[in-house]
Design a protein around this motif. Structure first.
Motif, PDB file in Angstrom:
ATOM      1  N   THR A   1      79.984  45.033  57.503  1.00  0.00           N
ATOM      2  CA  THR A   1      79.802  44.014  58.562  1.00  0.00           C
ATOM      3  C   THR A   1      79.507  44.723  59.875  1.00  0.00           C
ATOM      4  O   THR A   1      80.303  44.661  60.809  1.00  0.00           O
ATOM      5  CB  THR A   1      81.060  43.139  58.699  1.00  0.00           C
ATOM      6  OG1 THR A   1      82.207  44.012  58.892  1.00  0.00           O
ATOM      7  CG2 THR A   1      81.292  42.279  57.479  1.00  0.00           C
TER       8      THR A   1
ATOM      9  N   GLN B   1      80.024  43.243  63.609  1.00  0.00           N
ATOM     10  CA  GLN B   1      80.610  41.894  63.538  1.00  0.00           C
ATOM     11  C   GLN B   1      82.114  41.993  63.793  1.00  0.00           C
ATOM     12  O   GLN B   1      82.885  42.279  62.885  1.00  0.00           O
ATOM     13  CB  GLN B   1      80.327  41.251  62.174  1.00  0.00           C
ATOM     14  CG  GLN B   1      78.871  41.316  61.734  1.00  0.00           C
ATOM     15  CD  GLN B   1      77.940  40.623  62.701  1.00  0.00           C
ATOM     16  OE1 GLN B   1      78.124  39.449  63.024  1.00  0.00           O
ATOM     17  NE2 GLN B   1      76.925  41.347  63.160  1.00  0.00           N
TER      18      GLN B   1
ATOM     19  N   ASP C   1      84.256  34.427  64.784  1.00  0.00           N
ATOM     20  CA  ASP C   1      83.037  33.623  64.686  1.00  0.00           C
ATOM     21  C   ASP C   1      81.889  34.441  64.107  1.00  0.00           C
ATOM     22  O   ASP C   1      81.144  33.962  63.244  1.00  0.00           O
ATOM     23  CB  ASP C   1      82.649  33.090  66.064  1.00  0.00           C
ATOM     24  CG  ASP C   1      83.484  31.896  66.486  1.00  0.00           C
ATOM     25  OD1 ASP C   1      83.979  31.180  65.594  1.00  0.00           O
ATOM     26  OD2 ASP C   1      83.638  31.675  67.696  1.00  0.00           O
TER      27      ASP C   1
ATOM     28  N   SER D   1      82.556  35.096  60.379  1.00  0.00           N
ATOM     29  CA  SER D   1      82.433  33.850  59.613  1.00  0.00           C
ATOM     30  C   SER D   1      80.972  33.505  59.347  1.00  0.00           C
ATOM     31  O   SER D   1      80.599  33.157  58.217  1.00  0.00           O
ATOM     32  CB  SER D   1      83.114  32.717  60.379  1.00  0.00           C
ATOM     33  OG  SER D   1      82.947  31.482  59.741  1.00  0.00           O
ATOM     34  N   LYS D   2      80.148  33.624  60.375  1.00  0.00           N
ATOM     35  CA  LYS D   2      78.720  33.320  60.207  1.00  0.00           C
ATOM     36  C   LYS D   2      78.018  34.376  59.361  1.00  0.00           C
ATOM     37  O   LYS D   2      77.167  34.058  58.518  1.00  0.00           O
ATOM     38  CB  LYS D   2      78.062  33.214  61.585  1.00  0.00           C
ATOM     39  CG  LYS D   2      78.535  32.014  62.398  1.00  0.00           C
ATOM     40  CD  LYS D   2      77.936  32.018  63.812  1.00  0.00           C
ATOM     41  CE  LYS D   2      78.464  30.841  64.625  1.00  0.00           C
ATOM     42  NZ  LYS D   2      77.961  30.868  66.024  1.00  0.00           N
TER      43      LYS D   2
ATOM     44  N   LEU E   1      79.235  36.289  56.954  1.00  0.00           N
ATOM     45  CA  LEU E   1      79.611  36.222  55.543  1.00  0.00           C
ATOM     46  C   LEU E   1      79.557  34.802  54.986  1.00  0.00           C
ATOM     47  O   LEU E   1      79.855  34.596  53.802  1.00  0.00           O
ATOM     48  CB  LEU E   1      81.020  36.795  55.360  1.00  0.00           C
ATOM     49  CG  LEU E   1      81.197  38.275  55.723  1.00  0.00           C
ATOM     50  CD1 LEU E   1      82.646  38.704  55.519  1.00  0.00           C
ATOM     51  CD2 LEU E   1      80.262  39.151  54.883  1.00  0.00           C
ATOM     52  N   ASN E   2      79.191  33.846  55.859  1.00  0.00           N
ATOM     53  CA  ASN E   2      79.090  32.451  55.438  1.00  0.00           C
ATOM     54  C   ASN E   2      80.398  31.938  54.831  1.00  0.00           C
ATOM     55  O   ASN E   2      80.436  31.364  53.744  1.00  0.00           O
ATOM     56  CB  ASN E   2      77.939  32.275  54.432  1.00  0.00           C
ATOM     57  CG  ASN E   2      77.577  30.802  54.243  1.00  0.00           C
ATOM     58  OD1 ASN E   2      77.746  29.989  55.144  1.00  0.00           O
ATOM     59  ND2 ASN E   2      77.091  30.467  53.057  1.00  0.00           N
ATOM     60  N   VAL E   3      81.483  32.165  55.564  1.00  0.00           N
ATOM     61  CA  VAL E   3      82.798  31.648  55.158  1.00  0.00           C
ATOM     62  C   VAL E   3      83.370  30.862  56.335  1.00  0.00           C
ATOM     63  O   VAL E   3      83.107  31.189  57.500  1.00  0.00           O
ATOM     64  CB  VAL E   3      83.773  32.783  54.753  1.00  0.00           C
ATOM     65  CG1 VAL E   3      83.271  33.494  53.515  1.00  0.00           C
ATOM     66  CG2 VAL E   3      83.983  33.750  55.900  1.00  0.00           C
TER      67      VAL E   3
ATOM     68  N   LYS F   1      86.698  40.895  51.408  1.00  0.00           N
ATOM     69  CA  LYS F   1      86.600  39.525  50.891  1.00  0.00           C
ATOM     70  C   LYS F   1      87.526  39.383  49.693  1.00  0.00           C
ATOM     71  O   LYS F   1      87.799  40.349  48.989  1.00  0.00           O
ATOM     72  CB  LYS F   1      85.165  39.218  50.455  1.00  0.00           C
ATOM     73  CG  LYS F   1      84.152  39.162  51.578  1.00  0.00           C
ATOM     74  CD  LYS F   1      82.737  38.926  51.054  1.00  0.00           C
ATOM     75  CE  LYS F   1      82.596  37.570  50.371  1.00  0.00           C
ATOM     76  NZ  LYS F   1      81.202  37.317  49.918  1.00  0.00           N
TER      77      LYS F   1
END
Length: 569
Positions: free
Chosen positions: A256, A259, A263, A266-267, A269-271, A370
């Motif tokens: 990541t 990152q 926020d 989350s965006k 990793l689309n979680v 994850k």
């Protein structure tokens, strides 16, 4: 009161430094005048309102069985050192030395002084319980005094202190004072709410604040819609659900780069934020095996520092770890921290503990994990209520859903326990002749703030709208052309005299002003009832009556009885 003999100094202009409506109106209406930052002089018409609020407070305290005293505003520093609060109070307490180099302070509160006096005079259980109160000036050196009387440096306060042989009797008096406060706030005409609160530097295990509900309030309140629960957000509880899904995903380390925020991760990793657990690092309390401790929160939640500072393993006053301290402990930046293989102890907020298959930092720059799970990938942590409550949360008592309101704190009641009596070695003899340390309660009302707080609720475009109980005058008589008409003058003088004889505080506007000016001033200063007398109305044996809250005036018979009927209304 004849207004020709009364220094009524009203103005149409709104002062540029007045930010909220109560401050604006009290300056425009000539109720107060600024002397310095956070310092105000009460002018005659404003003082009438302040004294009425003060008298209501006094009547209800007397009714509740408290005894009035008057303590000095200047207090010896040695008493504050004895209680341990000399340094704790910080820069808000105004300290100074006398000519003999002795330490003194201008009283911000009076727990130490009243405990000192009780220590001198109360010897036996037979003299308890007792509750002393005073209505006295206080001073707190606010960093940014603002909003007029709402956050001034000098203010009028009612502070009461009770002493008891045991906790059960303290609880009884606490609720006795609570009921007295309900009567006070009801009588002054305030829409209010009693809410659970943090005791702050006053101390004690249980406290409640009395808030006047107003959009200008600095305090945020969590109130259960459809229920009875209410608390200051600092003290609002967040109950665990006791539910956590079983682990279903494998643990996976993912790249990541850059990152760091919830926020962003989350965006990237689309979680959802609810599926992320973040780790904050704070200073641990003295005596803990590690200098730092981790606090795990769900990604969409914020830390409640007041709750955290009360945890026995967390340093108080609360202190976050610096980026340098985090780097030294974890070997990475703060944006990549997580509870898996964490080098310091972790306390998880209840909501964070209930998340399964979550995303968290990998304790390695530019990497996250994850599918992480408590128990499997990280030790089951200690849990506590550490987060700030949010709108939409279920009420802690299970009834209703939380909604936020703004409030102005007007009063606060505390169960202090033995904090001051023990620190200052106050003891009394019990039935067996044994020395015991009494329990204490503390109960405060901001008398001058209450005036402004009521005004925040009671106003319109024309000015103030005072409830009858605290208005500067209940009635204003406005004669039109009094200087030219003997009939108007005679009728106005008679009504003015009759109302005062009937015990109704009445103002007679005998300044010779035009009707529009008279009416504008009456509305601005908020007199609840207005009676206009003119030749035209007298020709039909009528007065013109208008309630301050009404849109239109109405005609009533030109008699004292008709006016009194409207006042009973």
């Amino acid at each position: 009161m004849r207004l020709s003999r009364f220094p009524l100094a009203t103005t149409k202009e709104t002062p540029s430094d007045a930010e909220i409506i109560s401050h604006q109106l009290m300056l425009r209406a000539g109720f107060i005048r600024k002397l310095g930052a956070g310092l105000y002089t009460w002018l005659p018409i404003g003082l009438r309102v302040l004294k009425k609020v003060e008298n209501i407070v006094r009547e209800e305290m007397d009714r509740a069985g408290a005894l009035e005293v008057l303590m000095p505003t200047i207090q010896p520093g040695e008493l504050w050192k004895e209680s341990g609060r000399w340094d704790v109070m910080g820069y808000e307490m105004l300290r100074f030395k006398d000519r003999h180099k002795n330490d003194f302070c201008y009283a911000p509160t009076a727990e130490e002084v009243i405990t000192f006096h009780v220590r001198q005079d109360i010897r036996s259980y037979r003299q308890l319980p007792i509750n002393y109160y005073q209505i006295q000036t206080k001073f707190r050196d606010e960093r940014r005094p603002r909003f007029g009387l709402m956050r001034g440096r000098e203010f009028l306060m009612k502070d009461a202190y009770s002493f008891h042989m045991d906790a059960e009797d303290l609880s009884r008096e606490y609720y006795n004072m609570r009921e007295a406060y309900i009567r006070v706030f009801t009588r002054v005409g305030a829409a209010f709410r009693a809410v659970k609160a943090d005791s702050g530097n006053i101390g004690g295990a249980l406290s409640e604040e009395f808030h006047i509900l107003a959009n200008s309030g600095e305090d945020l309140l969590a109130v259960a819609e459809g229920g009875t629960y209410a608390a200051n957000v600092e003290a609002a509880e967040c109950k665990p659900t006791g539910k956590r899904a079983a682990a279903s995903a494998a643990l996976e380390k993912v790249s990541t780069p850059g990152q760091k925020t919830c926020d962003q991760v989350s965006k990237f990793l689309n979680v959802p934020l609810t599926g992320k657990v973040k780790l904050l690092v704070v200073h641990a309390a003295e005596g803990q095996p590690h200098a730092l401790i981790g606090i795990a929160l769900r990604g969409d939640h914020q830390l409640n520092e007041v709750k955290a500072s009360k945890h026995p393993k967390v340093k108080s006053p609360f202190k976050m770890a610096t980026p340098e301290e985090v780097q030294a402990a974890f070997g990475c930046e703060t944006g990549y921290l997580g509870p898996i293989k964490c080098p310091i102890p972790v306390i998880a907020d209840h909501a964070a503990f209930e998340v399964a298959d979550f995303v968290c930092g990998a304790n390695e720059n530019d990497h996250h994990l994850k599918g992480a799970n408590w128990g499997r990938d990280a030790e089951e942590p200690e849990t506590a209520d550490l987060r700030a409550i949010v709108e939409g949360d279920a009420s802690p008592d299970g009834v209703g859903v939380i909604k936020f309101y703004r409030g102005i704190e007007g009063g606060h009641v505390f169960q202090l326990g033995k904090k001051y009596s023990k620190a200052m070695n106050l003891t009394v003899l019990d039935e067996k002749g044994q020395a015991v340390t009494p329990e204490m309660g503390c109960y405060g009302i901001g008398v001058s703030r209450l005036v402004a707080a009521v005004l925040e609720q009671s106003n319109d475009a024309g000015g103030m709208i005072w409830p009858d109980a605290i208005a500067p005058f209940r009635v204003i008589v406005c004669p039109i052309g009094m200087d030219k008409s003997e009939a108007v003058k005679a009728a106005a003088e008679k009504l003015y005299a009759d109302l005062n004889a009937a015990g109704i505080e009445t103002a007679l506007d005998d300044r010779g002003a035009r009707p529009g000016s008279m009416f504008a001033d009456a509305d601005l200063i908020g007199i609840p009832h207005r009676v206009v007398i003119g030749d035209k109305s007298l020709a039909t044996a009528q007065f013109e009556y208008k309630s301050r809250k009404a849109e239109k005036a109405e005609m009533i018979p030109a008699s004292l009885e008709a006016v009194l009927e409207k006042l009973r209304g």
